[in-house]
Design a protein around this motif. Structure first.
Motif, PDB file in Angstrom:
ATOM      1  N   ILE A  18      51.684 116.022  72.951  1.00 31.54           N
ATOM      2  CA  ILE A  18      50.359 115.675  73.463  1.00 31.54           C
ATOM      3  C   ILE A  18      50.493 114.364  74.232  1.00 31.54           C
ATOM      4  O   ILE A  18      51.006 113.376  73.703  1.00 31.54           O
ATOM      5  N   ASP A  19      50.041 114.354  75.472  1.00 31.30           N
ATOM      6  CA  ASP A  19      50.076 113.138  76.281  1.00 31.30           C
ATOM      7  C   ASP A  19      48.778 112.368  76.110  1.00 31.30           C
ATOM      8  O   ASP A  19      47.689 112.951  76.166  1.00 31.30           O
ATOM      9  N   SER A  20      48.904 111.064  75.911  1.00 33.83           N
ATOM     10  CA  SER A  20      47.736 110.201  75.787  1.00 33.83           C
ATOM     11  C   SER A  20      48.167 108.774  76.136  1.00 33.83           C
ATOM     12  O   SER A  20      49.244 108.342  75.727  1.00 33.83           O
ATOM     13  N   PRO A  21      47.333 108.034  76.888  1.00 32.47           N
ATOM     14  CA  PRO A  21      47.724 106.682  77.271  1.00 32.47           C
ATOM     15  C   PRO A  21      47.589 105.657  76.141  1.00 32.47           C
ATOM     16  O   PRO A  21      48.257 104.635  76.154  1.00 32.47           O
ATOM     17  N   PHE A  22      46.713 105.945  75.173  1.00 27.89           N
ATOM     18  CA  PHE A  22      46.470 105.013  74.071  1.00 27.89           C
ATOM     19  C   PHE A  22      46.348 105.764  72.759  1.00 27.89           C
ATOM     20  O   PHE A  22      45.904 106.918  72.729  1.00 27.89           O
ATOM     21  N   LEU A  23      46.690 105.100  71.670  1.00 28.97           N
ATOM     22  CA  LEU A  23      46.572 105.691  70.345  1.00 28.97           C
ATOM     23  C   LEU A  23      45.120 106.063  70.047  1.00 28.97           C
ATOM     24  O   LEU A  23      44.852 107.129  69.500  1.00 28.97           O
ATOM     25  N   SER A  24      44.175 105.229  70.440  1.00 31.98           N
ATOM     26  CA  SER A  24      42.761 105.523  70.189  1.00 31.98           C
ATOM     27  C   SER A  24      42.333 106.809  70.892  1.00 31.98           C
ATOM     28  O   SER A  24      41.601 107.627  70.318  1.00 31.98           O
ATOM     29  N   ALA A  25      42.789 107.018  72.112  1.00 30.28           N
ATOM     30  CA  ALA A  25      42.453 108.237  72.857  1.00 30.28           C
ATOM     31  C   ALA A  25      43.082 109.464  72.194  1.00 30.28           C
ATOM     32  O   ALA A  25      42.481 110.540  72.159  1.00 30.28           O
ATOM     33  N   LEU A  26      44.280 109.302  71.657  1.00 36.39           N
ATOM     34  CA  LEU A  26      44.940 110.401  70.945  1.00 36.39           C
ATOM     35  C   LEU A  26      44.136 110.788  69.706  1.00 36.39           C
ATOM     36  O   LEU A  26      43.902 111.967  69.443  1.00 36.39           O
ATOM     37  N   ARG A  27      43.671 109.798  68.958  1.00 34.40           N
ATOM     38  CA  ARG A  27      42.858 110.072  67.763  1.00 34.40           C
ATOM     39  C   ARG A  27      41.571 110.815  68.135  1.00 34.40           C
ATOM     40  O   ARG A  27      41.176 111.753  67.461  1.00 34.40           O
ATOM     41  N   PRO A  44      41.808 106.826  53.864  1.00 30.40           N
ATOM     42  CA  PRO A  44      42.449 105.610  53.366  1.00 30.40           C
ATOM     43  C   PRO A  44      43.952 105.798  53.201  1.00 30.40           C
ATOM     44  O   PRO A  44      44.420 106.838  52.752  1.00 30.40           O
ATOM     45  N   GLY A  45      44.690 104.791  53.600  1.00 28.74           N
ATOM     46  CA  GLY A  45      46.128 104.793  53.402  1.00 28.74           C
ATOM     47  C   GLY A  45      46.945 105.499  54.463  1.00 28.74           C
ATOM     48  O   GLY A  45      48.167 105.443  54.430  1.00 28.74           O
ATOM     49  N   VAL A  46      46.300 106.177  55.421  1.00 25.59           N
ATOM     50  CA  VAL A  46      47.051 106.847  56.493  1.00 25.59           C
ATOM     51  C   VAL A  46      47.589 105.776  57.438  1.00 25.59           C
ATOM     52  O   VAL A  46      46.853 104.903  57.889  1.00 25.59           O
ATOM     53  N   GLN A  47      48.886 105.847  57.707  1.00 25.98           N
ATOM     54  CA  GLN A  47      49.522 104.891  58.605  1.00 25.98           C
ATOM     55  C   GLN A  47      50.029 105.614  59.847  1.00 25.98           C
ATOM     56  O   GLN A  47      50.233 106.824  59.830  1.00 25.98           O
ATOM     57  N   VAL A  48      50.239 104.836  60.908  1.00 27.31           N
ATOM     58  CA  VAL A  48      50.731 105.388  62.161  1.00 27.31           C
ATOM     59  C   VAL A  48      51.996 104.630  62.556  1.00 27.31           C
ATOM     60  O   VAL A  48      52.032 103.399  62.507  1.00 27.31           O
ATOM     61  N   ALA A  49      53.006 105.400  62.954  1.00 28.77           N
ATOM     62  CA  ALA A  49      54.234 104.801  63.484  1.00 28.77           C
ATOM     63  C   ALA A  49      54.392 105.256  64.931  1.00 28.77           C
ATOM     64  O   ALA A  49      54.210 106.430  65.239  1.00 28.77           O
ATOM     65  N   VAL A  50      54.699 104.311  65.799  1.00 31.84           N
ATOM     66  CA  VAL A  50      55.003 104.617  67.195  1.00 31.84           C
ATOM     67  C   VAL A  50      56.460 104.223  67.408  1.00 31.84           C
ATOM     68  O   VAL A  50      56.837 103.068  67.187  1.00 31.84           O
ATOM     69  N   ASP A  51      57.256 105.212  67.779  1.00 29.84           N
ATOM     70  CA  ASP A  51      58.698 105.012  67.942  1.00 29.84           C
ATOM     71  C   ASP A  51      59.298 104.355  66.697  1.00 29.84           C
ATOM     72  O   ASP A  51      60.064 103.397  66.777  1.00 29.84           O
ATOM     73  N   GLN A  52      58.899 104.862  65.545  1.00 32.54           N
ATOM     74  CA  GLN A  52      59.414 104.500  64.225  1.00 32.54           C
ATOM     75  C   GLN A  52      59.062 103.082  63.782  1.00 32.54           C
ATOM     76  O   GLN A  52      59.713 102.522  62.904  1.00 32.54           O
ATOM     77  N   MET A  53      58.010 102.510  64.372  1.00 27.84           N
ATOM     78  CA  MET A  53      57.513 101.198  63.954  1.00 27.84           C
ATOM     79  C   MET A  53      56.039 101.350  63.570  1.00 27.84           C
ATOM     80  O   MET A  53      55.244 101.858  64.372  1.00 27.84           O
ATOM     81  N   ILE A  54      55.680 100.918  62.369  1.00 27.07           N
ATOM     82  CA  ILE A  54      54.288 100.990  61.923  1.00 27.07           C
ATOM     83  C   ILE A  54      53.437 100.103  62.828  1.00 27.07           C
ATOM     84  O   ILE A  54      53.809  98.958  63.116  1.00 27.07           O
ATOM     85  N   ASP A  58      44.801  99.723  67.895  1.00 28.40           N
ATOM     86  CA  ASP A  58      45.101 100.519  69.074  1.00 28.40           C
ATOM     87  C   ASP A  58      46.367  99.993  69.742  1.00 28.40           C
ATOM     88  O   ASP A  58      46.692  98.813  69.632  1.00 28.40           O
ATOM     89  N   THR A  59      47.056 100.867  70.421  1.00 34.50           N
ATOM     90  CA  THR A  59      48.249 100.465  71.161  1.00 34.50           C
ATOM     91  C   THR A  59      48.461 101.426  72.321  1.00 34.50           C
ATOM     92  O   THR A  59      48.067 102.582  72.247  1.00 34.50           O
ATOM     93  N   ALA A  60      49.052 100.902  73.395  1.00 33.12           N
ATOM     94  CA  ALA A  60      49.394 101.746  74.535  1.00 33.12           C
ATOM     95  C   ALA A  60      50.571 102.630  74.154  1.00 33.12           C
ATOM     96  O   ALA A  60      51.456 102.216  73.401  1.00 33.12           O
TER      97      ALA A  60
END
Length: 76
Positions: A18-27, A44-54, A58-60
């Motif tokens: 899925i292509d998305s410019p930002f994590l918020s848009a993906l959600r 509660p407790g759900v975490q997000v990793a981008v390229d294996q980094m928590i 929001d992040t690009a």
């Protein structure tokens, strides 16, 4: 994008492109496509990793970034 544990059970899939410019848009996109998954991702407790980094907040997202949604950890 990767979903682990209970999150993949809710979605009925584990991996998707899925292509998305930002994590918020993906959600937002995931929640509009599948409200139950959107609710689970906001749990509660759900975490997000981008390229294996928590990441927090929001992040690009660069083209080809690996986004993984991780359920709460349990055990001892």
């Amino acid at each position: 994008m990767l979903l682990f544990g209970r999150l993949s059970d809710v979605a009925g899939w584990r991996e998707r492109q899925i292509d998305s410019p930002f994590l918020s848009a993906l959600r937002v996109r995931l929640a509009s496509d599948d409200p139950a998954l959107g609710e689970a991702l906001e749990g509660p407790g759900v975490q997000v990793a981008v390229d294996q980094m928590i990441v927090r907040g929001d992040t690009a997202l660069n083209a080809g970034a690996e986004v993984a949604f991780l359920p709460p950890m349990s055990g001892g």
